[in-house]
Design an enzyme around this catalytic site. Sequence first.
Site, PDB file in Angstrom:
ATOM      1  N   ASP A   8       0.867  -1.179   0.000  1.00 38.36           N
ATOM      2  CA  ASP A   8       0.000   0.000   0.000  1.00 38.36           C
ATOM      3  C   ASP A   8       0.905   1.230   0.000  1.00 38.36           C
ATOM      4  OD1 ASP A   8      -1.626   2.122   0.642  1.00 38.36           O
ATOM      5  OD2 ASP A   8      -2.577   1.151   2.362  1.00 38.36           O
ATOM      6  N   ILE A   9       0.825   2.014  -1.047  1.00 40.89           N
ATOM      7  CA  ILE A   9       1.745   3.144  -1.223  1.00 40.89           C
ATOM      8  C   ILE A   9       1.609   4.182  -0.103  1.00 40.89           C
ATOM      9  CG2 ILE A   9       0.301   4.664  -2.669  1.00 40.89           C
ATOM     10  CD1 ILE A   9       2.825   4.866  -4.567  1.00 40.89           C
TER      11      ILE A   9
ATOM     12  N   VAL B 185      -6.191   4.296  -5.879  1.00 40.61           N
ATOM     13  CA  VAL B 185      -5.054   4.747  -5.080  1.00 40.61           C
ATOM     14  C   VAL B 185      -5.229   6.213  -4.661  1.00 40.61           C
ATOM     15  CG1 VAL B 185      -3.548   5.364  -7.038  1.00 40.61           C
ATOM     16  CG2 VAL B 185      -2.532   4.611  -4.886  1.00 40.61           C
ATOM     17  N   ASP B 186      -5.884   6.982  -5.509  1.00 40.83           N
ATOM     18  CA  ASP B 186      -6.171   8.396  -5.219  1.00 40.83           C
ATOM     19  C   ASP B 186      -7.020   8.504  -3.943  1.00 40.83           C
ATOM     20  OD1 ASP B 186      -6.438  11.118  -5.550  1.00 40.83           O
ATOM     21  OD2 ASP B 186      -7.628  11.025  -7.390  1.00 40.83           O
TER      22      ASP B 186
ATOM     23  N   ASN C 216      -6.810  12.254 -11.206  1.00 38.31           N
ATOM     24  CA  ASN C 216      -7.565  12.649 -12.408  1.00 38.31           C
ATOM     25  C   ASN C 216      -7.364  14.149 -12.572  1.00 38.31           C
ATOM     26  OD1 ASN C 216      -9.683  14.106 -10.856  1.00 38.31           O
ATOM     27  ND2 ASN C 216     -10.155  12.043 -10.116  1.00 38.31           N
TER      28      ASN C 216
ATOM     29  N   VAL D 283      -8.795   1.985 -12.952  1.00 32.14           N
ATOM     30  CA  VAL D 283     -10.005   2.549 -13.559  1.00 32.14           C
ATOM     31  C   VAL D 283      -9.757   3.016 -14.996  1.00 32.14           C
ATOM     32  CG1 VAL D 283     -11.640   4.483 -13.381  1.00 32.14           C
ATOM     33  CG2 VAL D 283     -10.913   3.295 -11.323  1.00 32.14           C
TER      34      VAL D 283
HETATM   35  N1  AR6 Z   1      -1.311   1.474  -3.045  1.00 35.19           N
HETATM   36  C1  AR6 Z   1      -0.742   1.155  -4.232  1.00 35.19           C
HETATM   37  N2  AR6 Z   1      -1.455   0.913  -5.362  1.00 35.19           N
HETATM   38  C2  AR6 Z   1      -2.801   0.976  -5.262  1.00 35.19           C
HETATM   39  C3  AR6 Z   1      -3.478   1.292  -4.059  1.00 35.19           C
HETATM   40  C4  AR6 Z   1      -2.670   1.555  -2.917  1.00 35.19           C
HETATM   41  N3  AR6 Z   1      -3.212   1.883  -1.732  1.00 35.19           N
HETATM   42  N4  AR6 Z   1      -4.819   1.268  -4.302  1.00 35.19           N
HETATM   43  C5  AR6 Z   1      -4.973   0.936  -5.604  1.00 35.19           C
HETATM   44  N5  AR6 Z   1      -3.770   0.754  -6.184  1.00 35.19           N
HETATM   45  P1  AR6 Z   1      -6.380   3.425 -10.061  1.00 35.19           P
HETATM   46  P2  AR6 Z   1      -5.955   4.899 -12.595  1.00 35.19           P
HETATM   47  C6  AR6 Z   1      -3.419   0.395  -7.575  1.00 35.19           C
HETATM   48  O1  AR6 Z   1      -7.723   2.961 -10.522  1.00 35.19           O
HETATM   49  O2  AR6 Z   1      -6.178   3.669 -13.400  1.00 35.19           O
HETATM   50  C7  AR6 Z   1      -9.239   7.249  -9.453  1.00 35.19           C
HETATM   51  O3  AR6 Z   1     -10.597   7.332  -9.152  1.00 35.19           O
HETATM   52  C8  AR6 Z   1      -4.451  -0.307  -8.422  1.00 35.19           C
HETATM   53  O4  AR6 Z   1      -4.489  -1.701  -8.097  1.00 35.19           O
HETATM   54  O5  AR6 Z   1      -6.225   3.900  -8.684  1.00 35.19           O
HETATM   55  O6  AR6 Z   1      -4.796   5.789 -12.916  1.00 35.19           O
HETATM   56  C9  AR6 Z   1      -8.649   8.611  -9.781  1.00 35.19           C
HETATM   57  O7  AR6 Z   1      -9.252   9.641  -9.048  1.00 35.19           O
HETATM   58  C10 AR6 Z   1      -3.886  -0.072  -9.815  1.00 35.19           C
HETATM   59  O8  AR6 Z   1      -2.837  -1.008 -10.094  1.00 35.19           O
HETATM   60  O9  AR6 Z   1      -5.831   4.634 -11.009  1.00 35.19           O
HETATM   61  C11 AR6 Z   1      -8.914   8.740 -11.244  1.00 35.19           C
HETATM   62  O10 AR6 Z   1     -10.220   9.198 -11.488  1.00 35.19           O
HETATM   63  C12 AR6 Z   1      -3.225   1.317  -9.702  1.00 35.19           C
HETATM   64  O11 AR6 Z   1      -3.182   1.598  -8.289  1.00 35.19           O
HETATM   65  C13 AR6 Z   1      -8.785   7.332 -11.756  1.00 35.19           C
HETATM   66  O12 AR6 Z   1      -9.093   6.489 -10.651  1.00 35.19           O
HETATM   67  C14 AR6 Z   1      -3.957   2.425 -10.412  1.00 35.19           C
HETATM   68  O13 AR6 Z   1      -5.351   2.228 -10.313  1.00 35.19           O
HETATM   69  C15 AR6 Z   1      -7.368   7.033 -12.186  1.00 35.19           C
HETATM   70  O14 AR6 Z   1      -7.292   5.738 -12.704  1.00 35.19           O
END
Ligand code: AR6
Length: 172
Positions: A9-10, A32-33, A23, A125
């Site tokens: 978890d980052i 992750v956001d 975003n 996402v």
């Molecule tokens: N630590 C590390 N990696 C994580 C964590 C965490 N705590 N949680 C999720 N991931 P995503 P995107 C990974 O969907 O595709 C958001 O709503 C996850 O498994 O977070 O760039 C934003 O606000 C995946 O491998 O980001 C934007 O609207 C990676 O993080 C949109 O989603 C990225 O997944 C951005 O989409």
Amino acid sequence: MNIEVITGDITTLPVDAIVNAANCGLLGGGGVDGAIHRAAGKALFEECLKVVAGLPGHQGETGQAYLTGAGNLPCKVVIHTPGPVYQDGRHGEAALLADCYANSLKRAEEKQCASIAFPCIATGVYGYPKEEAAGIALATVKAFPARAVKKVVFCCFSREDAELYQRLVAQQ
Ligand code: AR6
């Protein structure tokens, strides 16, 4: 530059900078956001509001990177980068994803960060194919002329993602 691949978890990492897969609104979201904003608390949201207020059109651009403090997180700064929404690979997605990594590293250099952790930007996402995205991430980081940054951590959320990165690191 030392490259590390971990599963985790980052929000828990005590590195100088963590990167947020944001975003263009730059005010939080899911994935992750959402995790970063929840763990960092209100101070991060308030800083993001200030950053957004100073941007043209009051929003960020895909591929750019914006630095804030880290609120309650153990890191020192957060670098927010909106990745590309993946369509079919013919809409400049690869160049935009590379920009996310390069511009985040630039922000880290400007702050003299010695260590930075990236999530797998745009592969949740936003639907970017994982293997292609990991290849772009690694190639961009390796090509970056780092001075202050000594350690880059690819913080994968699943073991499968970490295995993919480890395989690519071993191949290159
Ligand atoms: N630590 C590390 N990696 C994580 C964590 C965490 N705590 N949680 C999720 N991931 P995503 P995107 C990974 O969907 O595709 C958001 O709503 C996850 O498994 O977070 O760039 C934003 O606000 C995946 O491998 O980001 C934007 O609207 C990676 O993080 C949109 O989603 C990225 O997944 C951005 O989409």
